[in-house]
Scaffold this active site. Structure first.
Site, PDB file in Angstrom:
ATOM      1  N   GLY A  43       0.788  -1.235   0.000  1.00  0.00           N
ATOM      2  CA  GLY A  43       0.000   0.000   0.000  1.00  0.00           C
ATOM      3  C   GLY A  43       0.818   1.283   0.000  1.00  0.00           C
ATOM      4  N   GLU A  98       3.684   4.191   6.112  1.00  0.00           N
ATOM      5  CA  GLU A  98       2.438   3.450   5.834  1.00  0.00           C
ATOM      6  C   GLU A  98       1.466   4.331   5.068  1.00  0.00           C
ATOM      7  OE1 GLU A  98       0.928   0.763   5.738  1.00  0.00           O
ATOM      8  OE2 GLU A  98       1.100  -0.464   7.547  1.00  0.00           O
ATOM      9  N   ASP A 102      -5.202   1.667  10.501  1.00  0.00           N
ATOM     10  CA  ASP A 102      -6.601   1.311  10.734  1.00  0.00           C
ATOM     11  C   ASP A 102      -6.725   0.846  12.190  1.00  0.00           C
ATOM     12  OD1 ASP A 102      -9.189   0.374  10.453  1.00  0.00           O
ATOM     13  OD2 ASP A 102      -8.776  -1.019   8.858  1.00  0.00           O
ATOM     14  N   LYS A 130      -7.405   6.311  10.091  1.00  0.00           N
ATOM     15  CA  LYS A 130      -8.818   6.118  10.458  1.00  0.00           C
ATOM     16  C   LYS A 130      -8.877   5.973  11.975  1.00  0.00           C
ATOM     17  CE  LYS A 130     -10.730   3.686   6.415  1.00  0.00           C
ATOM     18  NZ  LYS A 130     -11.225   2.370   5.936  1.00  0.00           N
ATOM     19  N   PHE A 151     -14.922   2.844   2.825  1.00  0.00           N
ATOM     20  CA  PHE A 151     -14.127   1.895   2.043  1.00  0.00           C
ATOM     21  C   PHE A 151     -13.409   2.655   0.933  1.00  0.00           C
ATOM     22  CE2 PHE A 151     -12.494  -1.644   0.054  1.00  0.00           C
ATOM     23  CZ  PHE A 151     -12.789  -2.783   0.784  1.00  0.00           C
ATOM     24  N   ILE A 152     -12.143   2.971   1.193  1.00  0.00           N
ATOM     25  CA  ILE A 152     -11.398   3.811   0.251  1.00  0.00           C
ATOM     26  C   ILE A 152     -10.371   3.005  -0.544  1.00  0.00           C
ATOM     27  CG2 ILE A 152     -11.705   6.002   1.440  1.00  0.00           C
ATOM     28  CD1 ILE A 152      -8.823   5.516   2.594  1.00  0.00           C
ATOM     29  N   ARG A 164      -5.286   0.334  -7.019  1.00  0.00           N
ATOM     30  CA  ARG A 164      -4.129   0.994  -6.419  1.00  0.00           C
ATOM     31  C   ARG A 164      -3.626   2.130  -7.305  1.00  0.00           C
ATOM     32  NH1 ARG A 164      -2.122  -2.225  -2.093  1.00  0.00           N
ATOM     33  NH2 ARG A 164      -2.308  -4.467  -2.383  1.00  0.00           N
TER      34      ARG A 164
HETATM   35  C1  PRP Z   1      -3.256  -2.200   4.943  1.00  0.00           C
HETATM   36  C2  PRP Z   1      -2.391  -0.971   5.139  1.00  0.00           C
HETATM   37  C3  PRP Z   1      -1.679  -1.268   6.422  1.00  0.00           C
HETATM   38  C4  PRP Z   1      -2.671  -2.095   7.199  1.00  0.00           C
HETATM   39  C5  PRP Z   1      -3.349  -1.226   8.214  1.00  0.00           C
HETATM   40  O1  PRP Z   1      -2.463  -3.194   4.362  1.00  0.00           O
HETATM   41  O2  PRP Z   1      -1.503  -0.764   4.080  1.00  0.00           O
HETATM   42  O3  PRP Z   1      -0.496  -1.999   6.202  1.00  0.00           O
HETATM   43  O4  PRP Z   1      -3.651  -2.577   6.266  1.00  0.00           O
HETATM   44  O5  PRP Z   1      -4.269  -1.966   8.979  1.00  0.00           O
HETATM   45  P1  PRP Z   1      -4.136  -2.152  10.548  1.00  0.00           P
HETATM   46  O6  PRP Z   1      -3.862  -0.807  11.161  1.00  0.00           O
HETATM   47  O7  PRP Z   1      -5.510  -2.668  10.925  1.00  0.00           O
HETATM   48  O8  PRP Z   1      -3.064  -3.155  10.822  1.00  0.00           O
HETATM   49  P2  PRP Z   1      -3.048  -4.509   3.673  1.00  0.00           P
HETATM   50  O9  PRP Z   1      -2.970  -5.646   4.658  1.00  0.00           O
HETATM   51  O10 PRP Z   1      -4.397  -4.217   3.101  1.00  0.00           O
HETATM   52  O11 PRP Z   1      -1.995  -4.827   2.544  1.00  0.00           O
HETATM   53  P3  PRP Z   1      -1.472  -3.875   1.333  1.00  0.00           P
HETATM   54  O12 PRP Z   1      -0.557  -2.845   1.964  1.00  0.00           O
HETATM   55  O13 PRP Z   1      -0.745  -4.812   0.434  1.00  0.00           O
HETATM   56  O14 PRP Z   1      -2.669  -3.225   0.683  1.00  0.00           O
END
Ligand code: PRP
Length: 182
Positions: A43, A98, A102, A130, A151-152, A164
Site C-alpha cells: 500500500g 504506511e 486502521d 482512520k 471503504f477507500i 491501487r
Molecule cells: C493495509 C495498510 C496497512 C494495514 C493497516 O495493508 O496498508 O499496512 O492494512 O491496517 P491495521 O492498522 O488494521 O493493521 P493490507 O494488509 O491491506 O496490505 P497492502 O498494503 O498490500 O494493501
C-alpha cells in the site's frame, strides 16, 4: 472518475500538498542524521515514492511486506512478515512509512519487530489515519490526514489488489465491495 467509484474523497492536489508538507517537516527534523525510510508494502508504494522525491536531505529506503492472517477487511490479530528489509538499520534513524493506519495492529507489530535491530530511533509516518477504527494504540509521529471510516481505494490502497493505480483517494461503490464484482 472510474465507474466503480462513488466519490473522490481526497483530490490529487490535496494529496500533493500533504506529501510536500510531510517531506518538508521530515527534511527539517532529520537534517544531519542517517535517515532510512522503511515502506510497508504494498500500500505504501506510491506514497513512499512521492515522499522520497520531496525529501531534500540524504535518505535511504527499504521495504518490508507484512500480512495479517485471515481474510476480509478485519485483521485477525496476527502478523506475518512476507519480505523483510534488505538494508542495515542498526544505529540509523528510521521512519516506518504506511499508507493507512486502521486498527493499528500492523504498525504496533512492525515498530517492535524493527526495534529489535537496534536502530537509533523509530518513528511512524502515515498518509491516512482512520482513528475511529483504532484497537491497538500507536503514536503516529507524522500524519497526512484523518479520514472517516469509509471503504477507500486509490493512491496505493486496494480492494482485492485493484484500484491501487487511481491517483486520488476514492470511496468505492457499495455494490463493488459487497457484491464481489471486482
Ligand atoms: C493495509 C495498510 C496497512 C494495514 C493497516 O495493508 O496498508 O499496512 O492494512 O491496517 P491495521 O492498522 O488494521 O493493521 P493490507 O494488509 O491491506 O496490505 P497492502 O498494503 O498490500 O494493501
Amino acid at each position: 472518475m472510474h465507474e466503480d467509484v462513488k466519490k473522490v474523497l481526497i483530490t490529487k492536489g490535496e494529496i500533493d500538498k500533504m506529501v510536500k508538507n510531510l517531506a518538508a517537516t521530515i527534511s527539517r527534523d532529520y537534517e544531519g542524521r542517517q535517515l532510512v525510510l522503511i515502506g510497508v508494502m504494498k500500500g505504501c508504494l506510491i506514497f513512499l515514492a512521492d515522499l522520497l522525491r520531496n525529501i531534500t536531505i540524504p535518505v535511504e529506503f527499504g521495504t518490508i511486506t507484512a500480512s495479517s492472517y485471515g481474510s476480509g477487511t478485519e485483521s485477525s490479530g496476527q502478523i506475518k512478515i512476507i519480505n523483510d528489509v534488505d538494508i542495515e538499520i542498526k544505529g540509523k534513524d528510521i521512519i516506518v512509512i504506511e499508507d493507512l493506519v486502521d486498527t493499528g495492529l500492523t504498525l504496533n507489530y512492525l515498530k517492535n519487530f524493527l526495534g529489535l535491530r537496534e536502530p537509533k530511533s523509530v518513528k511512524i509516518c502515515v498518509a491516512f489515519d482512520k482513528p475511529s477504527r483504532r484497537k491497538n494504540p500507536i503514536d503516529v509521529d507524522y500524519k497526512g490526514m484523518d479520514i472517516p471510516d469509509e471503504f477507500i481505494v486509490g493512491y496505493g490502497l486496494d480492494f482485492n489488489e485493484k484500484y491501487r493505480n487511481l491517483p486520488e483517494i476514492c470511496v468505492l461503490k457499495e455494490e463493488i465491495y459487497n457484491g464481489g464484482m471486482a
